[in-house]
Design a protein around this motif. Structure first.
Motif, short mmCIF file in Angstrom:
data_model
loop_
_atom_site.label_atom_id
_atom_site.label_comp_id
_atom_site.label_asym_id
_atom_site.label_seq_id
_atom_site.Cartn_x
_atom_site.Cartn_y
_atom_site.Cartn_z
N LEU A 231 56.26 30.81 45.86
CA LEU A 231 55.71 30.82 44.52
C LEU A 231 54.20 30.66 44.49
CD1 LEU A 231 58.34 28.85 42.41
CD2 LEU A 231 57.90 31.30 42.47
N ASP A 232 53.60 30.22 45.62
CA ASP A 232 52.14 30.18 45.68
C ASP A 232 51.55 31.58 45.53
OD1 ASP A 232 52.06 27.47 45.98
OD2 ASP A 232 51.72 27.50 48.14
N ALA A 233 52.33 32.61 45.84
CA ALA A 233 51.87 33.99 45.68
C ALA A 233 51.69 34.36 44.22
CB ALA A 233 52.86 34.96 46.35
N VAL A 234 52.25 33.57 43.32
CA VAL A 234 52.13 33.81 41.88
C VAL A 234 51.05 32.92 41.26
CG1 VAL A 234 53.36 33.65 39.68
CG2 VAL A 234 54.52 34.56 41.70
N TRP A 235 50.81 31.77 41.86
CA TRP A 235 50.00 30.75 41.20
C TRP A 235 48.63 30.49 41.83
CZ3 TRP A 235 50.94 29.16 36.52
CH2 TRP A 235 52.25 29.24 36.02
N LYS A 236 48.25 31.19 42.90
CA LYS A 236 47.02 30.81 43.60
C LYS A 236 46.05 31.96 43.90
CE LYS A 236 48.71 26.57 45.79
NZ LYS A 236 48.84 25.81 47.06
N ASN A 237 46.28 33.15 43.32
CA ASN A 237 45.41 34.28 43.69
C ASN A 237 43.98 34.07 43.20
OD1 ASN A 237 46.97 35.15 41.02
ND2 ASN A 237 44.96 36.17 40.98
N PRO A 238 43.00 34.62 43.92
CA PRO A 238 41.59 34.51 43.53
C PRO A 238 41.27 35.34 42.28
CG PRO A 238 41.81 35.08 45.87
CD PRO A 238 43.15 35.28 45.23
N LEU A 239 40.05 35.14 41.78
CA LEU A 239 39.52 35.86 40.64
C LEU A 239 38.46 36.86 41.10
CD1 LEU A 239 38.66 36.22 37.55
CD2 LEU A 239 37.05 34.34 38.00
N LEU A 240 38.53 38.09 40.61
CA LEU A 240 37.42 39.02 40.72
C LEU A 240 36.54 38.79 39.49
CD1 LEU A 240 36.02 41.38 42.13
CD2 LEU A 240 37.47 42.94 40.79
N THR A 241 35.36 38.23 39.69
CA THR A 241 34.53 37.83 38.56
C THR A 241 34.09 39.05 37.75
OG1 THR A 241 32.48 37.93 39.83
CG2 THR A 241 33.67 35.82 39.81
N VAL A 242 33.70 38.79 36.50
CA VAL A 242 33.23 39.89 35.66
C VAL A 242 31.94 40.47 36.22
CG1 VAL A 242 34.40 39.10 33.58
CG2 VAL A 242 32.09 38.25 34.08
N GLU A 243 31.11 39.64 36.82
CA GLU A 243 29.87 40.14 37.41
C GLU A 243 30.16 41.08 38.58
OE1 GLU A 243 29.23 36.34 35.32
OE2 GLU A 243 30.57 36.93 36.97
N ALA A 244 31.13 40.73 39.42
CA ALA A 244 31.50 41.59 40.54
C ALA A 244 32.18 42.87 40.05
CB ALA A 244 32.43 40.83 41.49
N THR A 245 32.93 42.76 38.96
CA THR A 245 33.56 43.95 38.37
C THR A 245 32.50 44.90 37.83
OG1 THR A 245 35.50 42.63 37.76
CG2 THR A 245 35.22 44.74 36.64
#
Length: 233
Positions: free
Chosen positions: A139-153
């Motif tokens: 379940l860590d695969a659902v609850w711990k993914n990183p964020l692609l920041t808006v600046e990087a996007t």
């Protein structure tokens, strides 16, 4: 030089992990070779038996692509989007230093671009964080993914990158309900694949050809894909 095919898709299974807001899929046998014998098909001594499966799942389960409709009521559905958005030249960035629930920043993107040896120029950009290998299928695969920041996007968009791909169920952190990355994608008219796997196999390969083509669901807000890349060795 030889060309290899790298499978980048997670196997779709009954009750597999899904995004925290989404129902898990249901896959079961509909007719088996044993049960279909009762239909009396084929000829004497050579019965025709077969298997069919029942599949019930959302269009955002497993390795999938988001349609513009997913985040905008007036956005194009997956069957309305140009087919050539879903394949093309790609670069895979090495971001394996990004921790669980970490932020992928512009500095991370610039460093990964330099390390890849390829300048982003309308490429599909795939982000290898090692997240899937660390956690799936827990379940860590659902609850711990990183964020692609808006600046990087926005950094991607400014370089003509209209599509990107990540490991895990979302480009936004599961601990943040603002969905800033998705909202910026809505504003910019770009989109992404989620829950890609095996991206580490693309590291150091410079430019590759990526394919993540959706099923043609009428009105679809997204679609499962069989994502893969062609790599020249």
């Amino acid at each position: 030089m030889t060309t290899r095919t790298i499978d980048l898709s997670v196997t779709i299974e009954d009750n597999m992990p899904a995004h925290k807001l989404f129902q898990r899929p249901v896959l079961t046998t509909h007719l088996s070779h044993e049960s279909s014998k009762a239909l009396g098909l084929g000829i004497e001594g050579d019965p025709m038996t077969f298997q069919t499966n029942f599949i019930a799942m959302l269009d955002h389960v497993g390795t999938h692509v988001d349609a513009f409709r997913h985040v905008s009521p007036s956005g194009a559905s997956v069957d309305e989007m140009p087919l050539d958005m879903f394949f093309g030249k790609a670069i895979c960035f090495d971001l394996r230093h990004i921790p669980d629930l970490g932020d992928i920043t512009v500095a991370d993107m610039e460093a990964a671009e330099a390390k890849s040896g390829v300048t982003v120029d309308r490429h599909i950009v795939l982000l290898c964080t090692g997240f899937h290998a660390r956690h799936y299928p827990s379940l860590d695969a659902v609850w711990k993914n990183p964020l692609l920041t808006v600046e990087a996007t926005r950094w991607l968009y400014e370089r003509g990158s209209m599509m990107h791909g990540v490991e895990g169920p979302s480009t936004d952190k599961p601990t943040d309900d603002r969905f800033a990355q998705h909202r910026l994608c809505r504003e910019l008219g770009i989109s992404h694949w989620e829950w890609l796997v095996n991206l580490d196999a693309l590291l150091g390969k410079r430019e590759v050809q990526f394919f993540g083509v959706p099923l043609k669901f009428k009105g679809g807000s997204g679609s499962p894909v069989r994502a893969f890349a062609l790599v020249d060795d």
